[in-house]
Design an enzyme around this catalytic site. Structure first.
Site, short mmCIF file in Angstrom:
data_model
loop_
_atom_site.label_atom_id
_atom_site.label_comp_id
_atom_site.label_asym_id
_atom_site.label_seq_id
_atom_site.Cartn_x
_atom_site.Cartn_y
_atom_site.Cartn_z
N LYS A 208 0.83 -1.20 0.00
CA LYS A 208 0.00 0.00 0.00
C LYS A 208 0.87 1.26 0.00
O LYS A 208 0.67 2.17 -0.78
CB LYS A 208 -0.91 -0.03 1.24
N GLU A 214 10.49 -4.53 4.63
CA GLU A 214 10.57 -5.94 4.23
C GLU A 214 10.29 -6.09 2.74
O GLU A 214 11.02 -6.78 2.01
CB GLU A 214 9.55 -6.78 5.02
N GLY A 269 -4.88 -1.93 4.89
CA GLY A 269 -4.04 -3.04 4.46
C GLY A 269 -4.68 -4.40 4.72
O GLY A 269 -4.73 -5.27 3.85
N ARG A 270 -5.19 -4.59 5.94
CA ARG A 270 -5.75 -5.91 6.29
C ARG A 270 -7.14 -6.13 5.72
O ARG A 270 -7.74 -7.18 5.95
CB ARG A 270 -5.72 -6.10 7.81
N GLU A 355 -4.80 -6.58 14.73
CA GLU A 355 -4.37 -5.24 14.34
C GLU A 355 -5.55 -4.26 14.48
O GLU A 355 -5.36 -3.08 14.75
CB GLU A 355 -3.81 -5.23 12.91
N HIS A 386 -4.79 -33.10 17.63
CA HIS A 386 -3.65 -33.88 18.12
C HIS A 386 -2.53 -32.97 18.60
O HIS A 386 -1.38 -33.41 18.70
CB HIS A 386 -3.17 -34.82 17.01
N LYS A 506 9.30 -0.34 14.08
CA LYS A 506 9.89 -0.01 12.77
C LYS A 506 10.93 1.10 12.95
O LYS A 506 12.02 1.04 12.39
CB LYS A 506 8.80 0.51 11.82
O1 F6P Z 1 2.16 -4.08 9.93
C1 F6P Z 1 1.67 -2.82 9.64
C2 F6P Z 1 1.17 -2.70 8.25
O2 F6P Z 1 0.96 -1.35 8.02
C3 F6P Z 1 -0.10 -3.50 7.99
O3 F6P Z 1 -1.25 -2.87 8.42
C4 F6P Z 1 -0.03 -3.66 6.53
O4 F6P Z 1 -0.90 -4.65 6.10
C5 F6P Z 1 1.43 -4.00 6.35
O5 F6P Z 1 2.09 -3.20 7.30
C6 F6P Z 1 2.00 -3.81 4.97
O6 F6P Z 1 1.98 -2.48 4.58
P1 F6P Z 1 2.17 -2.09 3.06
O7 F6P Z 1 1.09 -2.71 2.27
O8 F6P Z 1 2.11 -0.59 3.04
O9 F6P Z 1 3.53 -2.58 2.62
#
Ligand code: F6P
Length: 541
Positions: A208, A214, A269-270, A355, A386, A506
């Site tokens: 987003k 990452e 995002g979620r 979240e 199990h 972060k």
């Molecule tokens: O972990 C925080 C967060 O902002 C989530 O809400 C989101 O889904 C994720 O990081 C990834 O963010 P982006 O889509 O901006 O890379």
């Protein structure tokens, strides 16, 4: 004007009193005293059969909980969300994932502008692109069709697409393989790329913000892999597309306009898998199945918006959640899908719920004096049986659970499915009714083992069934939980659509990173523990 503090509401006090009256009543006695209990506590709607009769509730409990939801203004709050009001106040945004599946519905206005033409336009571009990859018209740099689709993203840009792609694998085009890379741990990308042919590999960079450490790190490594293997920067547009709201950053990464798929800041995002973030899903299952998925979402959205609370599935689930979380003091709940295709569903819901509801400040900025979001966890049945069901049956903690299953398997194989479902029904029965002393004796348990072989029961479950796992059914299940989280957020008076809690980590990682690299030193900048941890790491570099 700040809302009345939840625990000071008269509806809360009534529930507290009622809890005192009901807390020791057993499910066994409730069923014994009412032969029609299951019918009273089942909602059959949208192709889902939701049996919540094995919960520690009476009709009075439900009416008190509904009274609480009403006192919290749930009806108006639902409308405010659907109408596009800026209910995500700490980020100054509307919350309109529902617009993404409003495909055959009316206009949805944001700041005086209808967002639906944009939604449909992106969907149309996703269709063209996914068709071209699926039918081999889209070629890699060397002219070979694509065989491997790798989504690079994290959190909502990974869990949703990954969960749905896995859940709907039955409907996938089998000569295309889907992969998901999320972790900044280089092991994941290195292991994923092992044995893949760069000429046949397409990367979907899903973010987003397009700034997430990452994702950007993995995308850069993937880009290098393509450039090295195909000996040219010119290969990049053939092997990379981007899904983002941040078109400037996409451009800086070197992804051209025709390779980017936009979504908007009013998609959390979620809650984003029905936006362009779902491109990897559409490539896997095709446009028509993706539309069926959206229609499933839409049906549940409409149900949530219009059904009276007493027959409203997400509202009922949310109220049960509040009941256990705030009155029984349950810290967690389990999601137990009896379907291997849903093996990532609990992990997906973990982000969705935790979240959204992991907040300790209410919408008026006050520290709450009650519990908010629970811990969500789970594994598919029967594997979980199990592993951790022992604790659920005989441990000291009360863990409500949702058991999800289907009347028909997508892979009828001998009697597997009957056995699977027998286990689901049996577990719900065992959780609820257990086995008392007399029953254990009658079953031949030796007297000295009786204490160990008695099951108290009275463990609440909700059983959610559908005929078969189809794209539409999956859409309904996901939307059902999305709206459950929303409803709980309203009752707890928290902002469900921000996630400031992930920021500090972060920020600190950004500060520590240079200290780990060449020439870096922690120079006692942190606390004693952190300094020593960094020193340990540096010793081995
Ligand atoms: O972990 C925080 C967060 O902002 C989530 O809400 C989101 O889904 C994720 O990081 C990834 O963010 P982006 O889509 O901006 O890379």
């Amino acid at each position: 004007m700040p809302r009345q503090i939840l625990t000071e509401m008269k509806e809360w006090a009534a529930l507290k009193k009622h809890y005192g009256e009901i807390k020791d009543v057993t499910l066994k006695s409730m069923f014994e005293s009412d032969g029609r209990r299951a019918g009273k506590f089942t909602v059959d709607c949208c192709g889902l059969h939701v049996d919540y009769s094995k919960n520690r509730i009476t009709e009075h409990t439900v009416s008190l909980l509904i009274g609480l939801a009403e006192a919290c203004g749930l009806k108006d709050e639902i409308e405010r969300m659907f109408r596009g009001e800026k209910i995500n106040a700490t980020e100054g945004r509307p919350v309109l994932h529902t617009a993404l599946r409003n495909i055959d519905g009316g206009p949805v206005m944001v700041d005086g502008h209808d967002v639906m033409p944009g939604v449909r336009a992106v969907l149309g571009r996703m269709r063209e692109f996914s068709d071209s990859v699926r039918n081999g018209v889209w070629k890699g740099y060397t002219g070979r069709p694509i065989k491997n689709i790798i989504n690079i993203g994290i959190g909502g840009s990974d869990l949703g697409p990954c969960m749905v792609t896995e859940a709907l694998k039955f409907y996938s085009q089998r000569d295309l393989r889907s992969f998901f890379i999320s972790n900044v741990d280089g092991t994941q990308i290195v292991e994923t790329l092992q044995g893949l042919d760069p000429e046949e590999t397409l990367f979907i960079v899903a973010s987003k913000t397009f700034t997430t450490q990452e994702t950007m790190t993995n995308a850069a490594t993937a880009r290098q892999w393509i450039v090295d293997a195909l000996s040219s920067d010119k290969a990049v547009p053939f092997h990379f597309v981007a899904l983002s709201t941040n078109l400037d950053e996409v451009k800086k990464f070197g992804i051209s306009d025709e390779n980017k798929f936009e979504f908007w800041d009013w998609v959390g995002g979620r809650y984003s898998l029905t936006s362009a973030i779902g491109l990897s899903i559409m490539i896997s299952i095709g446009y028509d199945n993706f539309i069926s998925l959206l229609k499933g979402f839409q049906e549940m959205d409409n149900h949530f918006r219009t059904a009276p609370f007493e027959g409203n599935i997400p509202v009922i689930l949310a109220l049960l959640g509040v009941w256990y979380n705030n009155f029984f003091g349950c810290e967690t709940y389990a999601v137990l899908p009896y379907d291997q295709y849903l093996h990532r569903f609990p992990a997906y819901l973990q982000q969705g719920d935790m979240e959204s509801s992991g907040k300790c400040v209410d919408r008026s900025g006050r520290r709450v004096n009650y519990q908010t979001g629970p811990i969500v966890w789970g594994e598919p049945g029967t594997n979980g049986q199990h592993a951790f069901y022992q604790l659920m049956h005989q441990g000291t903690k009360l863990i409500p659970a949702d058991l999800i299953g289907f009347a028909r398997s997508l892979n009828e194989t001998g009697d597997h499915h009957r056995k699977l479902m027998a286990n689901l029904f049996a577990q719900a029965e065992a959780f609820a009714f257990g086995r008392d002393d007399a029953e254990a004796r009658a079953a031949g348990v030796a007297p000295d083992l009786l204490p160990y072989k008695v099951f108290e029961g009275n463990r609440p479950t909700t059983v959610i069934l559908a005929e078969r796992l189809t794209p539409a059914v999956l859409g309904k299940l996901i939307a059902m939980y999305e709206h459950k989280f929303f409803t709980q957020g309203i009752i707890w008076d928290i902002y469900s659509f921000d996630q400031w809690g992930v920021e500090l980590g972060k920020e600190l990682a950004g500060r520590i990173l240079p200290e780990l690299g060449p020439g870096g030193t922690s120079d006692l900048k942190h606390d004693d523990s952190t300094n020593r941890l960094i020193d340990f790491f540096r010793r081995y570099q």
